[in-house]
Design a protein around this motif. Sequence first.
Motif, PDB file in Angstrom:
ATOM      1  N   ILE A   1       5.510  -5.227   5.248  1.00 21.71           N
ATOM      2  CA  ILE A   1       4.975  -3.928   4.831  1.00 21.71           C
ATOM      3  C   ILE A   1       6.056  -3.217   4.031  1.00 21.71           C
ATOM      4  O   ILE A   1       7.127  -2.907   4.556  1.00 21.71           O
ATOM      5  N   GLU A   2       5.763  -3.009   2.750  1.00 27.42           N
ATOM      6  CA  GLU A   2       6.723  -2.299   1.902  1.00 27.42           C
ATOM      7  C   GLU A   2       6.527  -0.803   2.143  1.00 27.42           C
ATOM      8  O   GLU A   2       5.460  -0.255   1.886  1.00 27.42           O
ATOM      9  N   GLY A   3       7.558  -0.154   2.648  1.00 25.06           N
ATOM     10  CA  GLY A   3       7.404   1.242   3.092  1.00 25.06           C
ATOM     11  C   GLY A   3       7.654   2.280   2.029  1.00 25.06           C
ATOM     12  O   GLY A   3       7.255   3.435   2.190  1.00 25.06           O
TER      13      GLY A   3
ATOM     14  N   THR B   1       0.817  -1.215   0.000  1.00 27.50           N
ATOM     15  CA  THR B   1       0.000   0.000   0.000  1.00 27.50           C
ATOM     16  C   THR B   1       0.855   1.272   0.000  1.00 27.50           C
ATOM     17  O   THR B   1       0.564   2.225  -0.717  1.00 27.50           O
ATOM     18  N   LEU B   2       1.895   1.274   0.809  1.00 30.43           N
ATOM     19  CA  LEU B   2       2.658   2.516   0.993  1.00 30.43           C
ATOM     20  C   LEU B   2       3.547   2.825  -0.212  1.00 30.43           C
ATOM     21  O   LEU B   2       4.050   3.928  -0.344  1.00 30.43           O
ATOM     22  N   ARG B   3       3.770   1.868  -1.095  1.00 30.72           N
ATOM     23  CA  ARG B   3       4.590   2.100  -2.286  1.00 30.72           C
ATOM     24  C   ARG B   3       3.706   2.036  -3.528  1.00 30.72           C
ATOM     25  O   ARG B   3       3.372   3.048  -4.112  1.00 30.72           O
ATOM     26  N   ASP B   4       3.216   0.871  -3.898  1.00 29.79           N
ATOM     27  CA  ASP B   4       2.434   0.756  -5.129  1.00 29.79           C
ATOM     28  C   ASP B   4       1.031   1.350  -4.964  1.00 29.79           C
ATOM     29  O   ASP B   4       0.526   2.024  -5.859  1.00 29.79           O
ATOM     30  N   GLY B   5       0.407   1.111  -3.809  1.00 25.12           N
ATOM     31  CA  GLY B   5      -0.937   1.645  -3.561  1.00 25.12           C
ATOM     32  C   GLY B   5      -0.951   3.167  -3.575  1.00 25.12           C
ATOM     33  O   GLY B   5      -1.921   3.795  -4.021  1.00 25.12           O
ATOM     34  N   ALA B   6       0.143   3.762  -3.102  1.00 27.95           N
ATOM     35  CA  ALA B   6       0.219   5.227  -3.029  1.00 27.95           C
ATOM     36  C   ALA B   6       0.284   5.874  -4.410  1.00 27.95           C
ATOM     37  O   ALA B   6       0.211   7.089  -4.533  1.00 27.95           O
ATOM     38  N   GLN B   7       0.398   5.038  -5.473  1.00 30.31           N
ATOM     39  CA  GLN B   7       0.382   5.575  -6.837  1.00 30.31           C
ATOM     40  C   GLN B   7      -1.037   5.938  -7.277  1.00 30.31           C
ATOM     41  O   GLN B   7      -1.231   6.481  -8.361  1.00 30.31           O
ATOM     42  N   GLN B   8      -2.030   5.620  -6.448  1.00 29.73           N
ATOM     43  CA  GLN B   8      -3.411   5.900  -6.845  1.00 29.73           C
ATOM     44  C   GLN B   8      -3.626   7.390  -7.060  1.00 29.73           C
ATOM     45  O   GLN B   8      -3.183   8.214  -6.274  1.00 29.73           O
TER      46      GLN B   8
END
Length: 525
Positions: A44-46, A12-19
Amino acid sequence: MADDRFHVYDTTLRDGAQQEGLNLTVADKLAVARHLDGLGVGFIEGGWPGANPKDTEFFRRAQTELDLKHAQLAAFGATRRAGVKAADDPLVAALRESGAPVVTLVAKSHDRHVELALRTTLQENLAMIRDTVSHLRAEGQRVFLDAEHFFDGYKSNPAYALEVLRTAAEAGADVIALCDTNGGMLPDELAEIVQDAVRTSARVGIHCHDDTGCAVANTLAAVKAGATHVQGCANGYGERSGNANLFTVVANLQLKRGFDLVPQESLAEMTRIAHAITEVTNVTPNSHAPYVGTSAFAHKAGLHASAIKVDPNLYQHIDPAQVGNDMRMLVSDMAGRASVELKGRELGYELTPEHTRTLVERVKDLESRGFTFEAADASFELLLRDTVHGERRRHFEVESWRVIVERTKGGELVSEATVKLHAKGERIVATGEGNGPVNALDKAVRLALEKLYPELAKLELVDYKVRILEGTHGTDAITRVLITSSDETAEWATVGVAENIIDASWQALEQAVTYGLLRAGRDCG
Ligand SMILES: [Zn+2]
């Protein structure tokens, strides 16, 4: 720490944050990480330290501010540049120095991408993978590899795509996550390719995007084909159509496939956690989300209501409590006595047949005039209370209200509302100002009642929806207003209907405040 045999890996914090529209501060990222850890994910990928200053700061602050119970942090980054040693590449150094126990390296596995995007040779790309993986391993970090565009690469040049897996595994990467970066795969074809990848004897993971609406299905198909590491994002966040929804993936694997991924009691927190994360991201929750959406177990009763009353399990695929959700009955004009009775029981009232009959009549009459109780549970409960208690018992009585909208010399629009109320034997007159008429009325009501009911300070209007309903049989159009309010623990919705939008808003607002006071345990006095 979670079992290492199967990984639940959140990005979420890396790829999801591309939303699109999603913008997380470092404090937001720390808050989301705590929620994910509460669910019990393994990794958790930061973010990408070194490439993005905010992510560098995240990893720095995480060392002192995050006390993770289940999860390990993973730092994301690329393999070294062409033509330099991994040990000399400053971006690789940032990964090494991130303090994260795991590094996830992204590498090209599609021959055309190597040549066109990376502009290097296929051999040098393999050397970059080998060198970077073994360097980080030697420095004491665990290494995963994201094989970017793996499925498209496999279709273009299967031998090379598989060579990338072998090279990474031999250099010491623990998992190679096969990425459907463009999100175009379908489950059957994806499963065949995953099977082929598993034959290399590398440990295989899966990373899917939802461009075909199959991200979760693809993830499950990959697991069936032998993947033992699943990646996804909270609430399915991600660019374009999003990433695989990690909550749906975890619930499916745990409840349908018997995997033991997160503690049962954490799974029962999933609905709360999914919503808590939307508070941080400020993205409106999807009410239809599987398992955790507010509508996920909501039934528009009608035909089914009497059977649901006998055995709710006939109409739901799992017990919603397993994921912390609730079965809800929607009261609608389709509904008959059974659903009203059921809704009454859900709210904690045993209704007499007489009460039920009266309530059904009132609901039908109001819905024919444009009200909707499906989306306004709190208004229904107030109606039910009025029916049961026989008279209108309220915390305050309204003598009158008035709103003035003024355009100032400077071109600003200011609204001013005055309310005259009676409560606890007092007559109270209060005036509020706001940027719109409803906002001004809201302020005036709070000002009038705050001394008598200080708990109103916790009440918040979180959503306001207006809908114009077509007039029928020559009558004028009418306006329906739905207001969603919250206190610290719950949300509720109220409805108002009138020809005039402010009148409709006032009705919904008055009920919102009344319901808030009932929730706070206030007697009507
Ligand atoms: Zn991705």
